[in-house]
Design a protein around this motif. Structure first.
Motif, mmCIF file in Angstrom:
data_model
loop_
_atom_site.group_PDB
_atom_site.id
_atom_site.type_symbol
_atom_site.label_atom_id
_atom_site.label_comp_id
_atom_site.label_asym_id
_atom_site.label_seq_id
_atom_site.Cartn_x
_atom_site.Cartn_y
_atom_site.Cartn_z
ATOM 1 N N TYR A 4 0.870 -1.183 0.000
ATOM 2 C CA TYR A 4 0.000 0.000 0.000
ATOM 3 C C TYR A 4 0.896 1.217 0.000
ATOM 4 C CZ TYR A 4 -3.342 3.564 1.132
ATOM 5 O OH TYR A 4 -4.099 4.704 1.075
ATOM 6 N N VAL A 45 1.330 4.773 0.667
ATOM 7 C CA VAL A 45 0.618 5.755 1.484
ATOM 8 C C VAL A 45 0.441 7.088 0.752
ATOM 9 C CG1 VAL A 45 0.602 7.000 3.673
ATOM 10 C CG2 VAL A 45 1.330 4.616 3.616
ATOM 11 N N ARG A 98 -2.173 6.840 -2.172
ATOM 12 C CA ARG A 98 -3.488 6.288 -1.851
ATOM 13 C C ARG A 98 -3.841 5.164 -2.841
ATOM 14 N NH1 ARG A 98 -6.758 11.785 -0.506
ATOM 15 N NH2 ARG A 98 -6.541 12.084 -2.725
ATOM 16 N N ALA A 99 -2.903 4.248 -2.992
ATOM 17 C CA ALA A 99 -3.107 3.167 -3.958
ATOM 18 C C ALA A 99 -2.554 1.862 -3.412
ATOM 19 C CB ALA A 99 -2.408 3.507 -5.269
ATOM 20 N N SER A 153 -6.681 2.241 -6.939
ATOM 21 C CA SER A 153 -6.387 3.579 -6.402
ATOM 22 C C SER A 153 -7.638 4.449 -6.402
ATOM 23 C CB SER A 153 -5.273 4.260 -7.218
ATOM 24 O OG SER A 153 -5.684 4.372 -8.554
ATOM 25 N N ASP A 154 -7.833 5.120 -5.308
ATOM 26 C CA ASP A 154 -8.954 6.067 -5.200
ATOM 27 C C ASP A 154 -8.844 6.775 -3.854
ATOM 28 O OD1 ASP A 154 -11.678 6.732 -6.609
ATOM 29 O OD2 ASP A 154 -12.127 6.627 -4.480
ATOM 30 N N ALA A 155 -9.457 7.954 -3.813
ATOM 31 C CA ALA A 155 -9.462 8.701 -2.550
ATOM 32 C C ALA A 155 -10.202 7.934 -1.458
ATOM 33 C CB ALA A 155 -10.120 10.052 -2.758
ATOM 34 N N TRP A 183 -9.659 5.168 -0.285
ATOM 35 C CA TRP A 183 -8.716 4.560 0.674
ATOM 36 C C TRP A 183 -8.543 5.458 1.885
ATOM 37 C CZ3 TRP A 183 -7.277 -0.304 0.663
ATOM 38 C CH2 TRP A 183 -7.229 -1.026 -0.535
ATOM 39 N N GLU A 184 -8.452 6.758 1.572
ATOM 40 C CA GLU A 184 -8.223 7.722 2.641
ATOM 41 C C GLU A 184 -9.549 8.117 3.300
ATOM 42 O OE1 GLU A 184 -4.925 8.264 2.925
ATOM 43 O OE2 GLU A 184 -5.446 9.112 4.898
ATOM 44 N N ARG A 203 -10.823 5.547 5.402
ATOM 45 C CA ARG A 203 -9.801 5.173 6.387
ATOM 46 C C ARG A 203 -9.381 3.706 6.252
ATOM 47 N NH1 ARG A 203 -12.111 8.131 11.826
ATOM 48 N NH2 ARG A 203 -12.531 10.136 10.865
ATOM 49 N N ALA A 243 -6.771 2.991 4.644
ATOM 50 C CA ALA A 243 -5.320 3.074 4.754
ATOM 51 C C ALA A 243 -4.863 2.802 6.172
ATOM 52 C CB ALA A 243 -4.847 4.460 4.313
ATOM 53 N N ASP A 244 -5.765 2.944 7.128
ATOM 54 C CA ASP A 244 -5.415 2.692 8.532
ATOM 55 C C ASP A 244 -5.119 1.220 8.796
ATOM 56 O OD1 ASP A 244 -5.775 5.325 8.934
ATOM 57 O OD2 ASP A 244 -7.552 5.177 10.208
#
Lengths: 247, 414
Positions: free
Chosen positions: B291, B293, B296-297, B367-369, B371-372, B375, B377-378
């Motif tokens: 991942y 960071v 965001r992918a 990939s896409d926002a 993920w953020e 959350r 990505a956490d």
């Protein structure tokens, strides 16, 4: 006016001051008890008191009186042994019910839209009246604990039955039988209270067939006796004037 | 100068009080359900919701809508979460703005808790009847005992009309038709008011007499017994006898009025029917997954083997309800929530049709926002840093195959 002089100049003034003091103390005591008892009861009896689909014939009957007899026992100890006032239990239940109704109406209905017929509180008043009367007539903590505690447990279910019986009428719903109370619990979505959290109809009292409520009520009454003793002593201990003297 | 300082201090205090008071009365609507706060691995490795459909986006009060779809109970269920042996199909809404008129798993009504099997896929449907007007975020949700609520994707639904028009008619087995919204309300108010009044009467009897000071003096001076008169005793006995008589009589008349009552119903529903999923002909091995960071992918290296008789292409990666699509292969036609849909979020280094019998190693990037935003990505902060999800392959005839993947995830920070 020196320290040795009285603050009142006549008997009429003394009576008036005494009555003013009565009202002040009663008002304060009522709301202090309301706050403390309400928190205690919600933490210990919470969901059993919140929802009709928790008000069953086994655990609700058992748990509610046991956790409810606490504050009445303690407040009785204070009001009876110090003032010979026999309304400690009723005062507590009046406070608790007022707090609960405010909470159910404003929060459960007003904020989150649960119908009031699904979230009304349990009725604890019959047991409280009998508890106060037994203390007054017997002037004995032991008799009040044994007879009053037992009555507190025994009167709980029949005292609530006229309110909850209509919700125990059965209904067939999509091929399953349930009570109207079950259906309320299913219809009115509680995101944080899934069905498996519901503690109803659990236990091993199966040899009594359908007549479980009286057995549960007797057990509740027995436990209420023990809890009454403990909380009565709490009340007596907190009621000492040692704290004031040392200050 | 001192006067000025005092005035400033006073005004500051008043302003502080006004601010605190105003903040107490500011109660905005809570619209979301904390779905983004739930640990990412919980959402990625427990229940995978797919083929979801919200039947309507606008519903008048008293009208119904359904949420339907499927969920896969992930085989690699995390050790830190209790298995779904006792679960409840719930719905994530802000209170009863809808009523749950019905819910089914595998065609069976599930008003109670159910036992689900790992590795199985179930279809479900929840029938909702609109009750309170507003814009509500309506989520799929499964509560798992020992695991908590596992919330699925949510979509905004608008309820129109007025709540006072809401009706909930039910016919009981005794033949009576009632409105469950208001049923038994007058009876409840009556009994509570009656007992409260009786309690007040008892209190009133004692409060009309002098209370604390004179009685305390009497008790202290050994005259406590003089404080209770024979009239007091008679009144008390009257209250006790009256209480017991009222309880007995009201119980008896209630039993006459409602001769048929049953206990509350409870119990666990076992043997819930799962879907027979078709045997898959595509095998996928995750060589590695990282991942990134800053970008965001998520990048995966997959070795895909086609054991079937038709060429396949990878069309979708679905994890935690977020759908990453390769728009050349698959498009959403269900009105899936925009914030959970990355229509061009899936990139495959070589997504040409993979012929039968062939094997290929490809780089797949999701990939896409989201993920953020969601959350996910956490995940890199979770105790078991693994990811999981569903891959959907499509053959030449448009037939879909579902493959699950589960592998460690390595974060890259540069």
């Amino acid at each position: 006016m020196s320290a040795s002089q009285s603050a009142v100049r006549s008997r009429a003034e003394a009576v008036k001051a005494s009555r003013t003091f009565d009202w002040l103390i009663c008002f304060t005591l009522f709301f202090v008890v309301l706050g403390g008892y309400h928190i205690h009861y919600m933490l210990t009896g919470g969901d059993w008191d919140f929802w009709t689909d928790w008000k069953d014939r086994r655990l609700w009957v058992t748990v509610a009186p046991i956790v409810a007899i606490t504050f009445p026992a303690a407040v009785q100890a204070m009001l009876w042994w110090r003032y010979r006032l026999p309304f400690g239990a009723v005062l507590c239940i009046l406070g608790l019910l007022l707090g609960e109704w405010i909470n159910r109406y404003l929060n459960f209905w007003g904020w989150t839209y649960f119908p009031v017929n699904f979230v009304f509180p349990s009725n604890l008043m019959p047991g409280a009246i009998v508890l106060d009367v037994i203390l007054m007539l017997s002037n004995s903590m032991v008799l009040t604990a044994v007879l009053g505690g037992l009555s507190f447990g025994l009167l709980f279910y029949p005292g609530n039955w006229p309110i909850i019986a209509p919700l125990h009428v059965p209904v067939e719903y999509n091929g399953m039988m349930m009570t109207l109370a079950d259906l309320q619990g299913y219809h009115y979505v509680r995101t944080g209270t899934p069905e498996y959290i519901r503690m109803v109809e659990k236990g091993t009292l199966r040899t009594f067939g359908k007549d479980v409520a009286p057995v549960s009520a007797f057990f509740s009454g027995f436990m209420s006796i023990l809890i009454y003793f403990i909380w009565h002593f709490f009340g007596q201990w907190f009621n000492k004037t040692d704290f004031v003297k040392s200050a | 100068m001192k006067l000025l300082k005092d005035k400033v201090a006073k005004l500051s205090f008043v302003a502080l009080l006004a601010t605190v008071t105003a903040s107490m009365f500011y109660t905005p609507t809570a619209a979301a359900h904390g779905e983004k706060s739930q640990a990412a691995f919980m959402r990625m490795r427990t229940i995978h919701w797919f083929d979801l459909n919200w039947s309507k986006e606008e519903v008048p009060v008293n009208d119904t809508m359904t949420i339907s779809g499927k969920f896969f109970v992930f085989s690699g269920w995390p050790e830190t979460v209790d298995k779904p042996e006792i679960s409840f199909l719930n719905i994530g809404i802000p209170g009863p703005v809808f009523i749950r008129a019905g819910s089914w798993i595998g065609g069976q009504l599930v008003p109670r808790s159910v036992s689900l099997e790992l590795g199985e896929t179930y279809d479900f449907k929840v029938l909702l009847k609109a009750r309170r007007p507003g814009d509500w975020h309506v989520h799929t949700m499964l509560n798992v005992k020992g695991g908590g609520p596992i919330i699925g994707p949510g979509k905004w639904v608008t309820v129109t009309g007025s709540m006072k028009d809401f009706k909930n008619p039910i016919t009981t087995l005794t033949g009576e038709t009632i409105d469950l919204e208001t049923y038994n309300l007058d009876n409840t108010y009556f009994w509570h008011a009656f007992w409260y009044a009786l309690g007040l009467a008892w209190m009133g009897y004692w409060m009309k007499k002098p209370m604390f000071v004179p009685r305390s003096i009497a008790v202290e001076s050994g005259k406590a017994d003089s404080l209770i008169s024979s009239t007091d005793r008679k009144v008390a006995m009257g209250f006790a006898a009256g209480t017991i008589a009222i309880v007995a009589m009201s119980m008896s008349t209630t039993n006459e009025k409602f001769p048929v009552t049953t206990p509350l119903q409870a119990g666990l529903l076992r043997g819930i029917k799962s879907i027979e999923m078709p045997v898959t002909s595509v095998a996928v091995k995750v060589e590695d997954a990282t991942y990134r960071v800053p970008g965001r992918a998520m990048q995966m290296t997959l070795t895909i083997t086609n054991n079937g008789d038709s060429a396949v292409r990878l069309g979708e990666f679905n994890t935690a309800g977020v759908r990453f699509l390769d728009s050349n292969v698959a498009q959403d036609e269900t009105g899936y929530p925009d914030d959970l849909l990355a229509e061009e979020g899936l990139t495959v280094s070589d997504n040409s049709p993979l012929a039968p019998g062939q094997s290929r190693t490809v780089q797949v990037t999701a990939s896409d926002a989201a993920w953020e935003v969601y959350r996910l990505a956490d995940l890199i902060y979770d105790p078991d840093s693994r990811f999981a999800g569903l891959l959907f392959f499509y053959d030449e005839a448009g037939k879909r195959q579902l493959i699950t993947i589960d592998a460690p995830l390595i974060p890259t920070f540069i």
